[in-house]
Design an enzyme around this catalytic site. Structure first.
Site, PDB file in Angstrom:
ATOM      1  N   GLU A   1       0.867  -1.180   0.000  1.00 21.71           N
ATOM      2  CA  GLU A   1       0.000   0.000   0.000  1.00 21.71           C
ATOM      3  C   GLU A   1       0.903   1.228   0.000  1.00 21.71           C
ATOM      4  O   GLU A   1       1.662   1.443   0.942  1.00 21.71           O
ATOM      5  CB  GLU A   1      -0.906  -0.005   1.233  1.00 21.71           C
TER       6      GLU A   1
ATOM      7  N   ASP B   1      -4.267   9.559  10.415  1.00 16.09           N
ATOM      8  CA  ASP B   1      -2.924   9.049  10.635  1.00 16.09           C
ATOM      9  C   ASP B   1      -2.320   9.574  11.924  1.00 16.09           C
ATOM     10  O   ASP B   1      -2.540  10.719  12.316  1.00 16.09           O
ATOM     11  CB  ASP B   1      -2.021   9.416   9.453  1.00 16.09           C
TER      12      ASP B   1
END
Length: 272
Positions: free
Chosen positions: A51, A62
């Site tokens: 990914e 994140d």
């Protein structure tokens, strides 16, 4: 209505049912032009698919490690145009499935149709877009993704209702990304009784699509625990942190080996 044909992701889940390992890293970090070099090295080291994150200035899902890598990548000069330029020779060097992961805003700015067309052109197999609403995908972009043979990977959290999970399973054509928690990335997987009940609940639903567990997979112990409940696990923040080492390319095979085939696995894992 466009229909997705079998791509590399489908093939890897058809041929290898369990103990799959996916690695996430941010394009343009730690070095601007290392994106495909890292992909090639990860395949050689034994990763089953990859990914690649396209950086964004406001990565809300994140944690600090990936936020830092995104900021550094942007400062290095990474953008969507350059990423597709870098991936132009991807399929001359990498044969395992590759997904792009990022936020919908850069895709919209680039143009969703154009983004998907370029992703198909360079050999990308799917997209993970955490902030793309399911209803919007279904109403506006499902046929676009299918027309360009791209799987859309949906995320499930411990709070996701069974009805929504069933809907996700219906819309999916590759695998479903199970978040080990509802927190940001980078939190170590703490396998409590509640977490185990969540994993078991998903497994007992007998979904038609395979599942991968991500968020907090940082060592062999967490990887093995995830593999007990899903088809495999996704390592993100731990690998991005590892890339901060100056000799990351030389030590990369060791990193993957210590996740998949540790010589002395321990609850604490190995410190990189």
């Amino acid at each position: 209505m466009a229909t997705l044909t079998a791509n590399r992701l489908n093939q890897v889940f058809d041929t290898k049912k369990d103990n799959l390992l996916s690695i996430y890293y941010t394009a343009g970090y730690p070095e601007l032009h290392a994106t495909v070099d890292i992909a090639e090295a990860l395949e050689q080291a034994g990763a089953d698919f990859l990914e690649i994150g396209f950086p964004y200035s406001d990565p809300v899902a994140d944690g600090p490690t990936i936020q830092h890598s995104s900021q550094m990548a942007l400062e290095n000069g990474m953008n969507v145009n350059l990423l597709f330029e870098q991936l132009a020779d991807l399929r001359q060097r990498v044969s395992i499935p590759v997904l792009l992961m990022g936020y919908v805003n850069p895709m919209v700015q680039y143009g969703i149709e154009r983004f998907c067309a370029k992703a198909e052109e360079v050999g990308v197999d799917g997209l993970i877009v955490p902030d793309l609403p399911m209803y919007e995908y279904e109403a506006m972009y499902k046929d676009v993704f299918a027309r360009h043979n791209l799987s859309n990977i949906f995320l499930v959290t411990p709070q996701t209702s069974e009805a929504r999970i069933r809907k996700i399973d219906e819309l999916s054509n590759s695998f479903i990304y199970l978040l080990s928690s509802s927190s940001i990335t980078g939190k170590n997987l703490q396998v409590s009784d509640i977490t185990e009940l969540y994993f078991k609940r998903i497994k007992d639903m007998q979904l038609k699509n395979p599942t991968m567990i991500g968020f907090g997979i940082s060592d062999a112990a967490a990887y093995q625990k995830a593999c007990a409940y899903a088809n495999g696990a996704i390592v993100g923040s731990a690998f991005v942190k590892f890339l901060g080492n100056e000799d990351y390319m030389d030590r990369l095979p060791e990193f993957v080996k210590e996740i998949k085939h540790p010589s002395q696995p321990s609850p604490e894992g190995r410190a990189f």
